[in-house]
Design a protein around this motif. Sequence first.
Motif, PDB file in Angstrom:
ATOM      1  N   TRP A  65      -8.714   3.155  -0.977  1.00  0.00           N
ATOM      2  CA  TRP A  65      -7.656   2.278  -1.469  1.00  0.00           C
ATOM      3  C   TRP A  65      -6.357   3.084  -1.551  1.00  0.00           C
TER       4      TRP A  65
ATOM      5  N   PRO B 110      -2.499   2.614  -2.034  1.00  0.00           N
ATOM      6  CA  PRO B 110      -1.461   1.652  -2.405  1.00  0.00           C
ATOM      7  C   PRO B 110      -0.193   1.709  -1.547  1.00  0.00           C
TER       8      PRO B 110
ATOM      9  N   ASP C  10       0.843  -1.724   0.309  1.00  0.00           N
ATOM     10  CA  ASP C  10       2.077  -2.455  -0.021  1.00  0.00           C
ATOM     11  C   ASP C  10       2.935  -2.715   1.212  1.00  0.00           C
TER      12      ASP C  10
END
Length: 382
Positions: A183, A185, A189
Amino acid sequence: MAYSDFQLEIYLNGLTGVLPPYSVDPAKLQEAARDLLDAGPYWYVAGSAGSGETDRANLAAFARHRIVPRMLRETTERDLTTELFGRTYPAPLALAPIGVQSIVHPHGELATARAAAALGLPAILSTAASHTLEEVAASASGPRWYQLYWPHDDEVTLSLLERARKNGYDTLVVTLDTWTLAWRPNDLDRAYLPFLRGTGLAIPLSDPAFRARLARPVEEDLDAAIMTWAPMFNGRAHTWDQLPLLRENWDGPIVLKGILHPDDARRAADAGMDGIVVSNHGGRQVDGAVAALDALPGVVASVDLPVLFDSGIRTGADIVKALALGARAVLLGRPYIWGLALGGEDGVRHVVRSLLADLDLTLGLAGFSSPADLDPSVLEAP
Ligand SMILES: Cc1cc2nc3c(=O)[nH]c(=O)nc-3n(C[C@H](O)[C@H](O)[C@H](O)COP(=O)(O)O)c2cc1C
Ligand SMILES: O=C(O)C(=O)c1ccccc1
């Protein structure tokens, strides 16, 4: 020529008004690359998993360990040569396998391989490279190591090993910690993942065994090829009982990358592996994982194999610390990618020469002449 001569070269050039083309400070190089690159590629390289805690912990662990320099010793002449798997290298350093290098510079892995070859150091070619095994081998004559992302298709695996062998890659690095992407970010995004656009797939897409799996040629249907690649290379782990396939089909040294637990190191030795890399992938996989430097002593104590190290190497002092804690050699990660972004082959060479000069000077000033002189007593007791 001693690596520290690079220091004198820079000062002498300064007398005629010539400054180094890039900073010798790793943090400033990163800032310069950030100014140059688009946000997607910059953050793909700079970013890490989750909150970035492990990425920061890697750096903090180096700051927690301190060298205690010794004086009045003869260390004017230093020797950094290092033996690894029966070969002698000029320094205890290799360039870590880093995929998709064309996102920061069009020459990508070709430039990296040439820079490493000029210094006699191994550049470890990733399976997720933007150039093929053959192209990289043809462009640089230095020591060649190949990093396998292990496909879930034995014929493709054997084909990749065969191509590596035929093209002079003598050491196989098998990365275990990235059987699926964590994961991340920064990338999520931006919905930035180069592979889904076909970047970083040069090796599988040029592989005959992989191409035999496709209903239509890659050139006619790239999307279908990518959809065949994804489940073959991603999403499922391998297990210890599968290692014999690699051992039986690779004559040279095999090094397992991503080991952090002493029991896993022992299992690697039991499976006939030749070495391991203590690494948490630069904090890009398990956020909250132990700092790689903190895992190093326990792993070193548990096996009789050469232990390599990466995750957080930024300076010469960092290398001294990792070697003192038992690493035989270290892999340089993100810093050389900033050099690649700024100046292609020349930029990578600059970063590596700077690091080696810093290592050479730090080693000598601390009172040591060679990596073999280092042991945990070189560091302040925790
Ligand atoms: C952009 C990027 C791509 C990477 N790709 C690979 C890869 O293809 N194979 C691999 O084994 N490791 C890969 N790594 C991990 C590095 O080999 C190394 O473990 C890591 O960069 C060390 O952390 P550091 O850069 O913070 O020192 C990658 C790392 C980065 C930053
Ligand atoms: O981004 C990474 O850390 C990485 O190791 C990777 C994984 C798959 C393809 C390219 C790089």
